[in-house]
Design an enzyme around this catalytic site. Sequence first.
Site, PDB file in Angstrom:
ATOM      1  N   GLU A  65       0.959  -1.140  -0.015  1.00  0.00           N
ATOM      2  CA  GLU A  65      -0.031  -0.081   0.050  1.00  0.00           C
ATOM      3  C   GLU A  65       0.851   1.379  -0.058  1.00  0.00           C
ATOM      4  O   GLU A  65       0.698   2.302  -0.881  1.00  0.00           O
ATOM      5  CB  GLU A  65      -0.945  -0.082   1.061  1.00  0.00           C
ATOM      6  CG  GLU A  65      -1.881  -1.096   1.233  1.00  0.00           C
ATOM      7  CD  GLU A  65      -1.559  -2.229   2.163  1.00  0.00           C
ATOM      8  OE1 GLU A  65      -2.236  -2.962   2.603  1.00  0.00           O
ATOM      9  OE2 GLU A  65      -0.302  -2.636   1.834  1.00  0.00           O
ATOM     10  N   ALA A 174      11.596 -43.029 -11.919  1.00  0.00           N
ATOM     11  CA  ALA A 174      12.931 -43.222 -12.438  1.00  0.00           C
ATOM     12  C   ALA A 174      12.928 -44.665 -12.897  1.00  0.00           C
ATOM     13  O   ALA A 174      11.894 -45.361 -12.602  1.00  0.00           O
ATOM     14  CB  ALA A 174      14.011 -43.120 -11.336  1.00  0.00           C
ATOM     15  N   ARG A 219      18.138 -21.153 -11.822  1.00  0.00           N
ATOM     16  CA  ARG A 219      19.017 -20.759 -12.761  1.00  0.00           C
ATOM     17  C   ARG A 219      18.350 -20.333 -14.135  1.00  0.00           C
ATOM     18  O   ARG A 219      17.028 -21.006 -14.239  1.00  0.00           O
ATOM     19  CB  ARG A 219      20.002 -21.838 -13.152  1.00  0.00           C
ATOM     20  CG  ARG A 219      20.739 -22.276 -11.873  1.00  0.00           C
ATOM     21  CD  ARG A 219      21.516 -23.190 -12.320  1.00  0.00           C
ATOM     22  NE  ARG A 219      21.419 -24.284 -12.697  1.00  0.00           N
ATOM     23  CZ  ARG A 219      20.685 -25.358 -11.947  1.00  0.00           C
ATOM     24  NH1 ARG A 219      20.986 -25.436 -10.714  1.00  0.00           N
ATOM     25  NH2 ARG A 219      20.590 -26.568 -12.637  1.00  0.00           N
ATOM     26  N   ALA A 282      11.657 -40.417  -3.097  1.00  0.00           N
ATOM     27  CA  ALA A 282      10.368 -41.276  -2.857  1.00  0.00           C
ATOM     28  C   ALA A 282      10.134 -41.315  -1.514  1.00  0.00           C
ATOM     29  O   ALA A 282       9.271 -41.513  -1.126  1.00  0.00           O
ATOM     30  CB  ALA A 282      10.694 -42.393  -3.672  1.00  0.00           C
ATOM     31  N   GLY A 287       6.935 -39.782   3.302  1.00  0.00           N
ATOM     32  CA  GLY A 287       6.855 -39.241   4.751  1.00  0.00           C
ATOM     33  C   GLY A 287       5.711 -37.855   4.777  1.00  0.00           C
ATOM     34  O   GLY A 287       5.100 -37.869   5.750  1.00  0.00           O
TER      35      GLY A 287
END
Length: 337
Positions: A65, A174, A219, A282, A287
């Site tokens: 503001e 994977a 990046r 994983a 968790g």
Amino acid sequence: MDSNPGADQAVAPIVEQALRTAMSAGWEVRGTTSPNPPVGAVIISTSGEIVGTGATQPVGGVHAEVQALADAAGKTEGATAVVTLEPCRHTGRTGPCTQALIEAGIKDVLFLHSDPNPSAGGGEQVLVDAGINVVQLPSPEGVPDALIPWLKSVQLRRPHVTLKFAQTIDGFTAAADGTSQWITGEMARDYVHADREHRDAIIIGTGTALIDNPSLTARYPDGTQREHQPRRVVIGRRNIADAGDAASNLNRLGFEQYATIDEALAELYATGARDVLVEGGAGLASGFANQGLVDWLQVYQAPLLLGEGISVLAHPLTNTLKGASALCPRAASGAGR
């Protein structure tokens, strides 16, 4: 005071334009304002023109503001302020935004979200007591809302958690031999780096730290670092500081390590983090999911089939369909392969 989101003033074209502009301003400063919220603000002159725009500055800097009022210098008397969050009424590193609006001669204040923070909320009543008309606006469709993670974080007293992963179309992150670079294409990876810049922290497990030797930086496509860099966080009991070449990038750049998820979230929240990105692996993803700590999912799905491989989660959440976690899709878009 008119807190009806359907009020005529809330649907005026200039008000909707101003709100979208304010939301865009707040969106651009995500990741740079914590523990303060990424607020955007716009000033509409008495002639119905947008004359000032502002966004929350890094801690110690002015609030949205105040920046918008400065941008609209000389045109604030009788003007309207459109803000994405109820103006604060407390004095911290900076003065209360309510007082700045009152002193600037603002006539109307239109805001999107009420402030749930006990120490800062209540600004609406302060403005009303000063004779300012206050209206709470409805959320416009199709506009990203930078405040949602911050609002959720204040409510839960922990950082808002987004779990990010890339997977094949049959659900593997994977291949069976452990290879995962790259499931997604260059466009998706560029998006990830742009997103990292707007997070307070990037979190991985010790397994990912030792296997991938990641930098966890934000990046540009040419490899240069973006202006804002998130905190790098590792969760797990294996000592990454003594891992040598296996974690050379993290040891070179600096990182924080915590033994457990609960410890990490508590310390991150206590030190100002409000919006964090969990990138794997994983075991860590399981968790967070098993503890009900995933607020958003960010999934990159590639048109690849493996048949077998490493799943997104290392451990099951349930053994029955009735126990499956129900998700609410927010958005989908293409990002190359």
